[in-house]
Design a protein around this motif. Structure first.
Motif, PDB file in Angstrom:
ATOM      1  N   PHE A   9      41.330 -26.618 -62.103  1.00  0.00           N
ATOM      2  CA  PHE A   9      39.941 -26.950 -62.446  1.00  0.00           C
ATOM      3  C   PHE A   9      39.796 -27.867 -63.654  1.00  0.00           C
ATOM      4  CE2 PHE A   9      40.993 -22.619 -63.977  1.00  0.00           C
ATOM      5  CZ  PHE A   9      40.944 -22.813 -65.352  1.00  0.00           C
ATOM      6  N   ASP A  10      40.733 -27.860 -64.572  1.00  0.00           N
ATOM      7  CA  ASP A  10      40.566 -28.598 -65.820  1.00  0.00           C
ATOM      8  C   ASP A  10      41.059 -30.034 -65.688  1.00  0.00           C
ATOM      9  OD1 ASP A  10      39.823 -29.043 -68.392  1.00  0.00           O
ATOM     10  OD2 ASP A  10      41.349 -27.787 -69.329  1.00  0.00           O
TER      11      ASP A  10
ATOM     12  N   GLY B   9      36.799 -21.326 -63.418  1.00  0.00           N
ATOM     13  CA  GLY B   9      37.272 -22.258 -64.445  1.00  0.00           C
ATOM     14  C   GLY B   9      36.312 -23.392 -64.698  1.00  0.00           C
ATOM     15  N   GLY B  10      35.330 -23.581 -63.794  1.00  0.00           N
ATOM     16  CA  GLY B  10      34.287 -24.577 -64.029  1.00  0.00           C
ATOM     17  C   GLY B  10      34.430 -25.866 -63.262  1.00  0.00           C
ATOM     18  N   GLY B  11      35.455 -26.020 -62.428  1.00  0.00           N
ATOM     19  CA  GLY B  11      35.654 -27.274 -61.713  1.00  0.00           C
ATOM     20  C   GLY B  11      34.528 -27.596 -60.746  1.00  0.00           C
TER      21      GLY B  11
ATOM     22  N   VAL C  38      38.223 -15.871 -64.679  1.00  0.00           N
ATOM     23  CA  VAL C  38      39.040 -16.753 -65.517  1.00  0.00           C
ATOM     24  C   VAL C  38      38.784 -16.418 -66.978  1.00  0.00           C
ATOM     25  CG1 VAL C  38      39.455 -19.154 -66.175  1.00  0.00           C
ATOM     26  CG2 VAL C  38      39.029 -18.566 -63.790  1.00  0.00           C
ATOM     27  N   ALA C  39      39.858 -16.265 -67.743  1.00  0.00           N
ATOM     28  CA  ALA C  39      39.718 -15.852 -69.139  1.00  0.00           C
ATOM     29  C   ALA C  39      39.153 -16.955 -70.027  1.00  0.00           C
ATOM     30  CB  ALA C  39      41.066 -15.395 -69.686  1.00  0.00           C
ATOM     31  N   ARG C  40      39.331 -18.209 -69.635  1.00  0.00           N
ATOM     32  CA  ARG C  40      38.872 -19.321 -70.473  1.00  0.00           C
ATOM     33  C   ARG C  40      38.442 -20.470 -69.575  1.00  0.00           C
ATOM     34  NH1 ARG C  40      40.231 -21.195 -75.837  1.00  0.00           N
ATOM     35  NH2 ARG C  40      39.979 -23.462 -76.013  1.00  0.00           N
ATOM     36  N   ILE C  41      37.210 -20.900 -69.715  1.00  0.00           N
ATOM     37  CA  ILE C  41      36.724 -22.007 -68.916  1.00  0.00           C
ATOM     38  C   ILE C  41      37.441 -23.284 -69.328  1.00  0.00           C
ATOM     39  CG2 ILE C  41      34.810 -22.739 -70.435  1.00  0.00           C
ATOM     40  CD1 ILE C  41      33.169 -22.903 -67.730  1.00  0.00           C
TER      41      ILE C  41
ATOM     42  N   VAL D   9      30.867 -30.945 -69.638  1.00  0.00           N
ATOM     43  CA  VAL D   9      29.711 -31.176 -68.762  1.00  0.00           C
ATOM     44  C   VAL D   9      28.725 -30.026 -68.854  1.00  0.00           C
ATOM     45  CG1 VAL D   9      28.967 -31.470 -66.361  1.00  0.00           C
ATOM     46  CG2 VAL D   9      31.067 -32.575 -67.168  1.00  0.00           C
ATOM     47  N   LEU D  10      29.237 -28.803 -68.941  1.00  0.00           N
ATOM     48  CA  LEU D  10      28.392 -27.616 -68.862  1.00  0.00           C
ATOM     49  C   LEU D  10      27.851 -27.144 -70.208  1.00  0.00           C
ATOM     50  CD1 LEU D  10      30.557 -25.545 -66.334  1.00  0.00           C
ATOM     51  CD2 LEU D  10      28.477 -26.851 -65.841  1.00  0.00           C
ATOM     52  N   ARG D  11      28.238 -27.776 -71.311  1.00  0.00           N
ATOM     53  CA  ARG D  11      27.837 -27.274 -72.622  1.00  0.00           C
ATOM     54  C   ARG D  11      26.329 -27.331 -72.840  1.00  0.00           C
ATOM     55  NH1 ARG D  11      29.809 -28.262 -77.129  1.00  0.00           N
ATOM     56  NH2 ARG D  11      31.934 -28.953 -76.618  1.00  0.00           N
ATOM     57  N   GLN D  12      25.617 -28.193 -72.089  1.00  0.00           N
ATOM     58  CA  GLN D  12      24.165 -28.286 -72.228  1.00  0.00           C
ATOM     59  C   GLN D  12      23.426 -27.311 -71.302  1.00  0.00           C
ATOM     60  OE1 GLN D  12      22.934 -30.127 -74.678  1.00  0.00           O
ATOM     61  NE2 GLN D  12      25.042 -30.765 -75.141  1.00  0.00           N
TER      62      GLN D  12
END
Length: 415
Positions: A151-152, A184-186, A239-242, A249-252
């Motif tokens: 995902f990263d 993981g955010g992918g 998942v332990a850490r995104i 991208v997702l911080r907002q």
């Protein structure tokens, strides 16, 4: 179309050589239940029964375009990412080395081998995923193979975002709301960036399992953080850490748009979709449907798309799913009873049970004193409120007990 959105569009077109668009199907049961037009984007019907094939394909294809002589790829995964990489390696005629923990169920190993055939080699390394990942990265450093992140990676995010391209084309317009799972955010970051790139008015809702809410933790801290503990039941999203790249991208994201799904409630959803609709979903694949109850009346009259992200469900887990579902619905309780060591004591307790209550577990633990013994008891009931009557009668008759149904520590070791 240029930029990220243009890359996603091209990735989607390229995938048609690999597999057709996954179906977008209106679900009458859910639509009637929630008073909305509920559509399911069936990623559980991809060739590997998850969306992970998309990111794996785009990342490998783009790397080969820049490095045509690259022959070897590597990943570390015990699940859907491994199967996606295996399938794409076979399709692109490239060798893949797939690292899996030694503890990976044989069913997952066998499925990965079937998808990859002679194009892949599976290596079982380490009891825990961190050990497996370290071994995979060490192998890359010494062999010259290219590592494929689950995902990263921006190319993976582009590939996963092809889900949005397809569903908008299939629906004929952008939906009012799109519900996505987050691990993981992918997928969530790729779709978020794509919708922003095309100016779609769709409102996003992101769903995490309660035992792996890494995005929520990152939004609170302002940066990715590692969770101290993860409940691996929702193994496709716990998942332990995104990922660092997805989080940019997702911080907002408004924290109010991130929903948390309890693991035991997800089991109720898995059962409903299987028994009512005949749809087999893994825990991560049921996340978005499960979250509809949290959206409630706000979605009435709207067009909602839920991405069912995977259907790689091991049916050996059905007893656990049923157990968790009953505990969530309140129709199964576990408690420790301090039972007097006298003739007739057990008979006196059994007389308190109602006609809809059955003993599912009975186990003497030890004698805590000369005249008493501790017993682990599991009771199944037809209705949750009947336990109030049972416990009140137990107290009245002098039976000391402790309800451990929701005690995570004791339940882990005793149930």
């Amino acid at each position: 179309m240029t930029g990220f959105a243009g890359n996603v569009r091209r990735a989607t077109d390229a995938m048609r050589d690999l597999f057709p668009p996954t179906p977008l199907l209106r679900n009458a049961f859910l639509s009637e239940r929630f008073g909305a037009e509920i559509w399911l984007k069936r990623e559980d019907l991809s060739p590997v029964r998850s969306y992970k094939i998309r990111g794996a394909f785009n990342a490998m294809a783009k790397h080969l375009a820049a490095h045509p002589d690259q022959d070897s790829f590597v990943c570390a995964s015990a699940g859907n990412h491994a199967q996606g990489v295996a399938y794409v390696c076979r399709h692109l005629n490239r060798h893949g080395t797939i690292f899996m923990p030694v503890t990976t169920p044989k069913q997952k190993i066998a499925k990965t081998q079937v998808f990859g055939g002679d194009a892949i080699e599976i290596r079982l390394v380490g009891d825990y995923f961190d050990d497996t990942l370290a071994a995979a990265q060490e192998f890359c450093a010494t062999s010259g193979a290219h590592f494929l992140s689950p995902f990263d990676d921006l190319d993976v995010m582009e590939g996963q975002a092809s889900v949005a391209v397809e569903l908008i084309e299939q629906l004929g317009s952008a939906p009012d709301r799109l519900v996505l799972p987050v691990g993981g955010g992918g997928l969530s970051s790729g779709v978020t960036a794509y919708l922003a790139g095309i100016g779609a008015p769709t409102r996003l809702k992101l769903v995490e399992p309660a035992g792996g809410a890494s995005l929520s933790a990152a939004l609170k801290a302002g940066e990715p953080v590692t969770l101290p503990r993860v409940d691996n039941f929702v193994d496709g999203a716990a998942v332990a850490r995104i990922g660092d790249t997805p989080f940019e991208v997702l911080r907002q994201t408004d924290p109010g748009d991130v929903l948390i799904a309890p693991e035991n409630r997800i089991c109720v959803t898995i059962q409903e979709m299987l028994n009512i609709e005949g749809i087999v979903l893994e825990p991560a694949g049921a996340l978005t449907i499960d979250a509809l109850v949290d959206l409630g009346a706000v979605i009435q009259g709207q067009t909602i798309v839920c991405v069912t992200s995977g259907g790689n469900f091991d049916f050996e887990r059905l007893p656990e799913v049923a157990e968790r579902a009953m505990r969530y619905r309140g129709v199964k309780k576990y408690f420790i009873l301090r039972l007097p060591q006298r003739p007739g004591a057990l008979k006196d307790f059994l007389a308190l049970l109602g006609p809809d209550q059955d003993i599912a577990r009975f186990e003497y633990l030890k004698k805590s004193a000369r005249n008493f013994g501790s017993v682990l008891i599991g009771i199944e009931s037809g209705a949750p409120e009947s336990f109030d009557t049972l416990f009140a009668q137990m107290t009245e008759r002098g039976f000391a007990y402790r309800d451990i149904t929701e005690d995570e520590v004791l339940a882990e070791f005793m149930i």
